[in-house]
Design an enzyme around this catalytic site. Structure first.
Site, PDB file in Angstrom:
ATOM      1  N   HIS A  75       0.854  -1.326   0.146  1.00 18.78           N
ATOM      2  CA  HIS A  75      -0.021  -0.076   0.130  1.00 18.78           C
ATOM      3  C   HIS A  75       0.933   1.196   0.001  1.00 18.78           C
ATOM      4  O   HIS A  75       0.641   2.215  -0.630  1.00 18.78           O
ATOM      5  CB  HIS A  75      -0.780   0.121   1.361  1.00 18.78           C
ATOM      6  CG  HIS A  75      -1.838   1.093   1.531  1.00 18.78           C
ATOM      7  ND1 HIS A  75      -3.018   1.478   0.760  1.00 18.78           N
ATOM      8  CD2 HIS A  75      -1.932   2.069   2.211  1.00 18.78           C
ATOM      9  CE1 HIS A  75      -3.458   2.459   0.791  1.00 18.78           C
ATOM     10  NE2 HIS A  75      -2.935   2.880   2.042  1.00 18.78           N
ATOM     11  N   GLN A  77       4.051   1.570  -1.132  1.00 18.40           N
ATOM     12  CA  GLN A  77       4.798   1.677  -2.365  1.00 18.40           C
ATOM     13  C   GLN A  77       3.712   2.360  -3.531  1.00 18.40           C
ATOM     14  O   GLN A  77       4.124   3.018  -4.410  1.00 18.40           O
ATOM     15  CB  GLN A  77       5.406   0.144  -2.869  1.00 18.40           C
ATOM     16  CG  GLN A  77       6.475  -0.190  -1.821  1.00 18.40           C
ATOM     17  CD  GLN A  77       7.610   0.895  -2.010  1.00 18.40           C
ATOM     18  OE1 GLN A  77       7.472   2.093  -1.699  1.00 18.40           O
ATOM     19  NE2 GLN A  77       8.808   0.441  -2.368  1.00 18.40           N
ATOM     20  N   HIS A  79       1.196   4.144  -2.995  1.00 19.46           N
ATOM     21  CA  HIS A  79       1.008   5.378  -2.800  1.00 19.46           C
ATOM     22  C   HIS A  79       1.983   6.376  -3.260  1.00 19.46           C
ATOM     23  O   HIS A  79       1.719   7.157  -3.883  1.00 19.46           O
ATOM     24  CB  HIS A  79       1.090   5.702  -1.103  1.00 19.46           C
ATOM     25  CG  HIS A  79      -0.495   5.998  -0.621  1.00 19.46           C
ATOM     26  ND1 HIS A  79      -1.261   7.006  -0.774  1.00 19.46           N
ATOM     27  CD2 HIS A  79      -1.270   4.919  -0.015  1.00 19.46           C
ATOM     28  CE1 HIS A  79      -2.450   6.644  -0.147  1.00 19.46           C
ATOM     29  NE2 HIS A  79      -2.478   5.686   0.343  1.00 19.46           N
TER      30      HIS A  79
END
Length: 107
Positions: A75, A77, A79
């Site tokens: 999650h 990475q 973002h």
């Protein structure tokens, strides 16, 4: 910095960068290029902080501290990659609006 803190730092700064990038597009759309450019600069600064958190994670793994691949890590990475892409696109949109609304652009 422990792994969880680095992950949440990565998520936080990436999210802030994405928000600033999206805000820059809205300012450019209204012809407020000074604010649009300021938001892009803020996004760049936030991305530097996000990259620093990512580097902490990379260094930890390089030093033999295995970093668990968790849903939270993925999650974070995700973002970061989205924030980077949106910042690049926001720069393009600002340039586009400068051409579409030249009367509002002060070089």
């Amino acid at each position: 910095m422990d792994i969880e803190v680095a992950i949440f730092t990565l998520i936080t700064h990436s999210g802030e960068a994405r928000s600033s990038s999206m805000e820059s597009i809205q300012h450019a759309k209204k012809g407020d290029f000074k604010k649009a450019i300021a938001c892009i600069e803020d996004a760049k600064a936030k991305l530097i902080l996000a990259h620093q958190a990512q580097t902490t994670l990379i260094h930890a793994e390089a030093q033999g501290n295995k970093v668990e691949i968790s849903l939270l890590m993925i999650h974070a990475q995700d973002h970061l990659m989205n924030a980077m892409t949106i910042k690049d696109m926001a720069e393009e949109f600002v340039d586009l609006y400068k051409n579409v609304l030249p009367e509002k652009w002060e070089a």
